[in-house]
Design a protein around this motif. Structure first.
Motif, PDB file in Angstrom:
ATOM      1  N   LYS A 217       7.410   9.878  -8.441  1.00 19.94           N
ATOM      2  CA  LYS A 217       7.631  10.083  -9.877  1.00 19.94           C
ATOM      3  C   LYS A 217       7.292  11.513 -10.280  1.00 19.94           C
ATOM      4  O   LYS A 217       8.013  12.133 -11.065  1.00 19.94           O
ATOM      5  CB  LYS A 217       6.797   9.089 -10.699  1.00 19.94           C
ATOM      6  CG  LYS A 217       7.335   7.684 -10.656  1.00 19.94           C
ATOM      7  CD  LYS A 217       6.483   6.740 -11.486  1.00 19.94           C
ATOM      8  CE  LYS A 217       7.034   5.323 -11.409  1.00 19.94           C
ATOM      9  NZ  LYS A 217       6.225   4.365 -12.154  1.00 19.94           N
ATOM     10  N   LYS A 218       6.206  12.038  -9.732  1.00 14.36           N
ATOM     11  CA  LYS A 218       5.791  13.404 -10.043  1.00 14.36           C
ATOM     12  C   LYS A 218       6.856  14.404  -9.590  1.00 14.36           C
ATOM     13  O   LYS A 218       7.215  15.326 -10.334  1.00 14.36           O
ATOM     14  CB  LYS A 218       4.452  13.690  -9.348  1.00 14.36           C
ATOM     15  CG  LYS A 218       3.889  15.064  -9.623  1.00 14.36           C
ATOM     16  CD  LYS A 218       2.534  15.219  -8.929  1.00 14.36           C
ATOM     17  CE  LYS A 218       1.967  16.599  -9.144  1.00 14.36           C
ATOM     18  NZ  LYS A 218       0.665  16.767  -8.501  1.00 14.36           N
ATOM     19  N   VAL A 219       7.381  14.219  -8.390  1.00 17.44           N
ATOM     20  CA  VAL A 219       8.418  15.125  -7.866  1.00 17.44           C
ATOM     21  C   VAL A 219       9.695  14.994  -8.697  1.00 17.44           C
ATOM     22  O   VAL A 219      10.305  16.011  -9.066  1.00 17.44           O
ATOM     23  CB  VAL A 219       8.682  14.851  -6.372  1.00 17.44           C
ATOM     24  CG1 VAL A 219       9.919  15.601  -5.888  1.00 17.44           C
ATOM     25  CG2 VAL A 219       7.471  15.246  -5.535  1.00 17.44           C
ATOM     26  N   ALA A 220      10.093  13.775  -9.021  1.00 14.08           N
ATOM     27  CA  ALA A 220      11.306  13.571  -9.820  1.00 14.08           C
ATOM     28  C   ALA A 220      11.175  14.227 -11.195  1.00 14.08           C
ATOM     29  O   ALA A 220      12.119  14.853 -11.687  1.00 14.08           O
ATOM     30  CB  ALA A 220      11.593  12.075  -9.972  1.00 14.08           C
TER      31      ALA A 220
ATOM     32  N   LYS B   5       0.840  -1.204   0.000  1.00 15.16           N
ATOM     33  CA  LYS B   5       0.000   0.000   0.000  1.00 15.16           C
ATOM     34  C   LYS B   5       0.871   1.250   0.000  1.00 15.16           C
ATOM     35  O   LYS B   5       0.581   2.227  -0.704  1.00 15.16           O
ATOM     36  CB  LYS B   5      -0.927  -0.017   1.230  1.00 15.16           C
ATOM     37  CG  LYS B   5      -1.916   1.113   1.263  1.00 15.16           C
ATOM     38  CD  LYS B   5      -3.006   0.895   0.231  1.00 15.16           C
ATOM     39  CE  LYS B   5      -4.162   1.838   0.450  1.00 15.16           C
ATOM     40  NZ  LYS B   5      -5.191   1.686  -0.562  1.00 15.16           N
ATOM     41  N   GLN B   6       1.950   1.222   0.772  1.00 10.66           N
ATOM     42  CA  GLN B   6       2.873   2.356   0.822  1.00 10.66           C
ATOM     43  C   GLN B   6       3.474   2.615  -0.562  1.00 10.66           C
ATOM     44  O   GLN B   6       3.518   3.751  -1.026  1.00 10.66           O
ATOM     45  CB  GLN B   6       3.972   2.087   1.844  1.00 10.66           C
ATOM     46  CG  GLN B   6       4.930   3.238   2.038  1.00 10.66           C
ATOM     47  CD  GLN B   6       5.947   2.951   3.124  1.00 10.66           C
ATOM     48  OE1 GLN B   6       6.157   1.821   3.532  1.00 10.66           O
ATOM     49  NE2 GLN B   6       6.589   3.996   3.591  1.00 10.66           N
ATOM     50  N   THR B   7       3.894   1.567  -1.212  1.00  5.66           N
ATOM     51  CA  THR B   7       4.453   1.693  -2.565  1.00  5.66           C
ATOM     52  C   THR B   7       3.395   2.235  -3.520  1.00  5.66           C
ATOM     53  O   THR B   7       3.658   3.135  -4.316  1.00  5.66           O
ATOM     54  CB  THR B   7       4.976   0.329  -3.054  1.00  5.66           C
ATOM     55  OG1 THR B   7       5.995  -0.114  -2.168  1.00  5.66           O
ATOM     56  CG2 THR B   7       5.520   0.414  -4.464  1.00  5.66           C
ATOM     57  N   GLU B   8       2.191   1.690  -3.423  1.00  2.42           N
ATOM     58  CA  GLU B   8       1.082   2.108  -4.278  1.00  2.42           C
ATOM     59  C   GLU B   8       0.755   3.592  -4.095  1.00  2.42           C
ATOM     60  O   GLU B   8       0.487   4.298  -5.061  1.00  2.42           O
ATOM     61  CB  GLU B   8      -0.135   1.249  -3.927  1.00  2.42           C
ATOM     62  CG  GLU B   8      -1.419   1.602  -4.612  1.00  2.42           C
ATOM     63  CD  GLU B   8      -2.578   0.778  -4.044  1.00  2.42           C
ATOM     64  OE1 GLU B   8      -3.595   1.383  -3.668  1.00  2.42           O
ATOM     65  OE2 GLU B   8      -2.451  -0.459  -3.960  1.00  2.42           O
ATOM     66  N   LEU B   9       0.807   4.065  -2.867  1.00  3.89           N
ATOM     67  CA  LEU B   9       0.450   5.457  -2.585  1.00  3.89           C
ATOM     68  C   LEU B   9       1.569   6.448  -2.909  1.00  3.89           C
ATOM     69  O   LEU B   9       1.310   7.543  -3.405  1.00  3.89           O
ATOM     70  CB  LEU B   9       0.066   5.612  -1.101  1.00  3.89           C
ATOM     71  CG  LEU B   9      -1.240   4.960  -0.669  1.00  3.89           C
ATOM     72  CD1 LEU B   9      -1.367   4.970   0.847  1.00  3.89           C
ATOM     73  CD2 LEU B   9      -2.423   5.666  -1.306  1.00  3.89           C
ATOM     74  N   PHE B  10       2.809   6.075  -2.600  1.00  2.00           N
ATOM     75  CA  PHE B  10       3.897   7.048  -2.685  1.00  2.00           C
ATOM     76  C   PHE B  10       4.678   7.030  -4.004  1.00  2.00           C
ATOM     77  O   PHE B  10       5.281   8.040  -4.362  1.00  2.00           O
ATOM     78  CB  PHE B  10       4.858   6.880  -1.501  1.00  2.00           C
ATOM     79  CG  PHE B  10       4.265   7.363  -0.215  1.00  2.00           C
ATOM     80  CD1 PHE B  10       4.266   8.711   0.097  1.00  2.00           C
ATOM     81  CD2 PHE B  10       3.670   6.487   0.669  1.00  2.00           C
ATOM     82  CE1 PHE B  10       3.700   9.168   1.278  1.00  2.00           C
ATOM     83  CE2 PHE B  10       3.094   6.925   1.849  1.00  2.00           C
ATOM     84  CZ  PHE B  10       3.116   8.276   2.156  1.00  2.00           C
ATOM     85  N   THR B  11       4.655   5.929  -4.740  1.00  3.00           N
ATOM     86  CA  THR B  11       5.401   5.870  -6.005  1.00  3.00           C
ATOM     87  C   THR B  11       4.944   6.933  -7.003  1.00  3.00           C
ATOM     88  O   THR B  11       5.789   7.621  -7.588  1.00  3.00           O
ATOM     89  CB  THR B  11       5.340   4.457  -6.613  1.00  3.00           C
ATOM     90  OG1 THR B  11       5.947   3.542  -5.701  1.00  3.00           O
ATOM     91  CG2 THR B  11       6.059   4.398  -7.951  1.00  3.00           C
ATOM     92  N   PRO B  12       3.639   7.130  -7.200  1.00  2.00           N
ATOM     93  CA  PRO B  12       3.237   8.190  -8.145  1.00  2.00           C
ATOM     94  C   PRO B  12       3.684   9.589  -7.698  1.00  2.00           C
ATOM     95  O   PRO B  12       4.071  10.411  -8.529  1.00  2.00           O
ATOM     96  CB  PRO B  12       1.705   8.104  -8.159  1.00  2.00           C
ATOM     97  CG  PRO B  12       1.371   6.764  -7.643  1.00  2.00           C
ATOM     98  CD  PRO B  12       2.480   6.372  -6.727  1.00  2.00           C
ATOM     99  N   ILE B  13       3.669   9.827  -6.394  1.00  2.00           N
ATOM    100  CA  ILE B  13       4.114  11.129  -5.881  1.00  2.00           C
ATOM    101  C   ILE B  13       5.609  11.293  -6.115  1.00  2.00           C
ATOM    102  O   ILE B  13       6.072  12.358  -6.553  1.00  2.00           O
ATOM    103  CB  ILE B  13       3.770  11.275  -4.380  1.00  2.00           C
ATOM    104  CG1 ILE B  13       2.263  11.173  -4.166  1.00  2.00           C
ATOM    105  CG2 ILE B  13       4.304  12.589  -3.820  1.00  2.00           C
ATOM    106  CD1 ILE B  13       1.842  11.033  -2.708  1.00  2.00           C
TER     107      ILE B  13
END
Length: 188
Positions: A131-134, A121-129
């Motif tokens: 990627k957006k920041v990067a 769930k942590q990966t699911e929630l934070f990976t898009p954020i």
């Protein structure tokens, strides 16, 4: 001799041009912790993860409660053992012990599964954020003509940068483009 002087001049010119080009590369830095801490998406993801974690914890606590109730019931039955009901009670207590062992295994399995689910769930929630920041860091770096951007966030393991003289901090620009609030930490 003339060819040697021309070759030497050409080599010197290439070397100086190379050094000049390298000297023109701009370096910047960013604090990704500051960006993440001020993004509303991060706060929402953290709240969602906390809720999910509490749900998993509640499920495990229910299993533990069931285990404790059955254990206490078995201990109470054991106190009522007499010679007359000894054989029947031993059989019943043996079944209870088997059931408790199964519940104990279920609790451990639930803990392992919960840890895996929380990580997923942590990966699911934070990976898009992330990627957006990067992507935004790369965009701002390109706009500013930066060749390198160092992340000075302690959580990124780059706390080994002890001194920064110059360089351009693009944290505010990235936060601005992402719509993150600029909140100064207390005491700084």
């Amino acid at each position: 001799m003339k060819k040697l002087i021309i070759a030497f001049s050409l080599a010197t010119g290439l070397f100086l041009t190379s050094n000049f080009a390298q000297a023109q590369q701009k370096i910047g830095h960013v604090n990704s912790d500051d960006i993440f801490d001020n993004l509303s998406e991060t706060k929402a993801a953290e709240a969602s993860l906390d809720t999910f974690t509490k749900t998993k914890q509640t499920e495990i606590e229910k299993l533990i409660s069931t285990y404790e109730t059955k254990l206490k019931a078995g201990q109470e039955k054991e106190k009522t053992m007499t010679e007359a009901n000894k054989a029947a009670l031993i059989k019943e207590l043996s079944a209870t012990q088997t059931e408790l062992e199964a519940l104990g295994k279920n609790i451990e399995d639930a803990r392992v599964k919960a840890a895996q689910d929380i990580s997923k769930k942590q990966t699911e929630l934070f990976t898009p954020i992330q990627k957006k920041v990067a992507t935004m860091i790369a965009t701002v770096a390109k706009e500013k003509g930066l060749a390198y951007v160092f992340d000075i966030a302690a959580s990124q393991g780059n706390s080994n940068i002890a001194y920064i003289d110059g360089g351009e901090d693009i944290t505010p620009a990235v936060k601005s483009k992402l719509g993150a609030a600029s909140v100064k930490p207390a005491g700084k």
